[in-house]
Design an enzyme around this catalytic site. Structure first.
Site, PDB file in Angstrom:
ATOM      1  N   HIS A   1     -24.586  80.846 -22.018  1.00  0.00           N
ATOM      2  CA  HIS A   1     -24.913  81.434 -20.704  1.00  0.00           C
ATOM      3  C   HIS A   1     -26.207  80.838 -20.136  1.00  0.00           C
ATOM      4  O   HIS A   1     -26.899  81.485 -19.355  1.00  0.00           O
ATOM      5  CB  HIS A   1     -24.995  82.968 -20.773  1.00  0.00           C
ATOM      6  CG  HIS A   1     -23.648  83.623 -20.914  1.00  0.00           C
ATOM      7  ND1 HIS A   1     -22.965  84.184 -19.858  1.00  0.00           N
ATOM      8  CD2 HIS A   1     -22.845  83.780 -21.993  1.00  0.00           C
ATOM      9  CE1 HIS A   1     -21.804  84.681 -20.291  1.00  0.00           C
ATOM     10  NE2 HIS A   1     -21.706  84.448 -21.578  1.00  0.00           N
TER      11      HIS A   1
ATOM     12  N   ASP B   1     -18.313  73.624 -19.993  1.00  0.00           N
ATOM     13  CA  ASP B   1     -17.026  73.314 -20.629  1.00  0.00           C
ATOM     14  C   ASP B   1     -16.462  71.973 -20.171  1.00  0.00           C
ATOM     15  O   ASP B   1     -16.003  71.163 -20.980  1.00  0.00           O
ATOM     16  CB  ASP B   1     -16.005  74.419 -20.325  1.00  0.00           C
ATOM     17  CG  ASP B   1     -16.425  75.756 -20.891  1.00  0.00           C
ATOM     18  OD1 ASP B   1     -17.374  75.791 -21.690  1.00  0.00           O
ATOM     19  OD2 ASP B   1     -15.808  76.776 -20.522  1.00  0.00           O
TER      20      ASP B   1
HETATM   21 MG    MG Z   1     -12.258  78.690 -20.269  1.00  0.00          MG
END
Ligand code: MG
Ligand code: ADP
Length: 380
Positions: A31, A168
């Site tokens: 995060h 990601d």
């Molecule tokens: Mg994902």
């Protein structure tokens, strides 16, 4: 070859392109991406392969192994909200590429995956990046390694509607075999840090708790909003701009215990990424590395409040059984834990975690090793 085979059985001809994109583990830095901070992922050998071939009209058709549905969409559907469900990730990529001015025409696509879905190993980015790679290869579009992740992220944020950061997609596209990717999410600058655990007799064990994600989208968006609000209250562009030295002073200026804990997580987590990178550059010192992982887990559990019982148990049981350290990886509220282990002890540690789950009445987890693998690329 599974993607090619499923392409042939779906469309009755051979694909002209196969493109692979991996899932990832985030070693540390959770995060922090949407706070303009630091992350340190590495790619997994688990990937999604997209097999594709052009079609003459601007029409896209996609099948995915194990999904009993063939989805077709046209240019009229290239607006957020038009295609829903899993195919939204595909339509989102076509939309993001075309919005950015790239001439992507129609295609048939078939996907084959071995990235567990919804486990925090980023099957969504693997899907976006494999589809993006295949479409760009088909239509002769070359994206640089910062633009590709940004367009894939745009597909997920603006088309699918999940407000995730750049971690990601950057990992899926930019990671290299045997390395972790130290990424500055503000500048896009990256360093490939050698991460050859095997040479030190070490491994990262992935423990997929298979805990059902609870309220994951809403909670993720809420954390992100908490951070943006706190940065604004502190007069900062992003929480990345707050360092450990300024933390106590900043916390005193914030209203409420929740805001203070959210900020403390982000600031200390960025610091832990920097520490970890320093340790990896100097050679791997497993005790200290393990401590950083375990500290990160505690911060996610107590300050950021994104863990659940299953992941807390997996992390503590792994450490009790002899892992150097363990933490949840991924956005949270379920998913996977990674544990740094001596390879010789990893089976014993996996068995201990399994037993702890059975004793607690939880569904036993899946466990497998994480080996730092290559990023997205064309297959022959
Ligand atoms: Mg994902
Ligand atoms: P994660 O990225 O952690 O695996 P997400 O919730 O972000 O979890 O993304 C999971 C979603 O991605 C699935 O619900 C599905 O819509 C899509 N997806 C992932 N893998 C596949 C696949 N092989 N075939 C079709 N859709 C997939």
């Amino acid at each position: 070859m599974r993607a090619a085979e499923s392409f042939i059985s779906a469309y009755g001809r051979v694909p002209t392109v196969r493109w692979t994109a991996p899932g990832r583990v985030n070693l540390i830095g959770e995060h922090t991406d949407y706070n303009d901070g630091f992350v340190l992922p590495f790619a997994l050998p688990h990937d999604i392969v997209a097999a594709a071939a052009k079609v003459p009209n601007p029409v896209w058709t996609v099948v995915s192994e194990g999904v009993d549905e063939r989805v077709t969409f046209t240019v009229d559907d290239l607006e957020p909200g038009k295609v829903e469900g899993w195919a939204a990730y595909v339509a989102g990529v076509v939309w993001a590429l075309r919005e950015a001015g790239h001439e992507i025409g129609g295609a048939d696509l078939a996907l084959a995956s071995d990235v567990p879905v919804g486990s925090g190993l980023s099957s969504s980015a693997a899907l976006e990046c494999s589809v993006m790679g295949a479409l760009c290869e088909l239509y002769g579009v070359a994206l640089d390694e910062e633009t590709g992740p940004k367009l894939a992220q745009r597909a997920e944020n603006a088309y699918v509607g999940a407000p995730t950061g750049i971690l990601d997609q950057s990992a899926s596209i930019r990671c290299r075999e045997g390395h972790a990717l130290f990424l500055d999410c503000r500048t896009g600058e990256a360093e490939h840090v050698p991460f050859d655990l095997a040479a030190h007799g070490l491994s990262v064990l992935i423990i997929d708790t298979r805990a059902p994600h609870r309220h994951v989208d809403g909670e993720y968006a809420a954390r992100r909003a908490d951070c943006e609000k706190a940065a604004e209250a502190l007069g900062l562009r992003a929480l990345r701009d707050l360092t450990l030295d300024g933390l106590d002073g900043a916390l005193a200026r914030l209203d409420g215990d929740v805001a203070r804990r959210r900020v403390r997580h982000v600031v200390t987590e960025n610091q832990r990424v920097l520490h970890t990178v320093g340790l990896l550059r100097a050679g791997i010192e497993p005790h200290r590395l393990g401590e950083l992982l375990t500290e990160s887990h505690a911060s996610m559990r107590d300050d950021y409040e994104i863990t659940v019982g299953e992941v807390d148990l997996a992390a503590s049981a792994a450490v009790e059984a002899g892992a150097y350290g363990a933490r949840m990886t991924g956005g949270g509220f379920g998913g996977c834990v990674i544990a740094l282990c001596e390879t010789a002890r990893s089976a014993e540690i996996a068995a201990a975690v399994h037993k702890a789950f059975v004793d607690a009445g939880y569904t036993p987890p899946a466990t497998f090793p994480a080996v730092a693998s290559a990023g997205s690329r064309v297959l022959g």
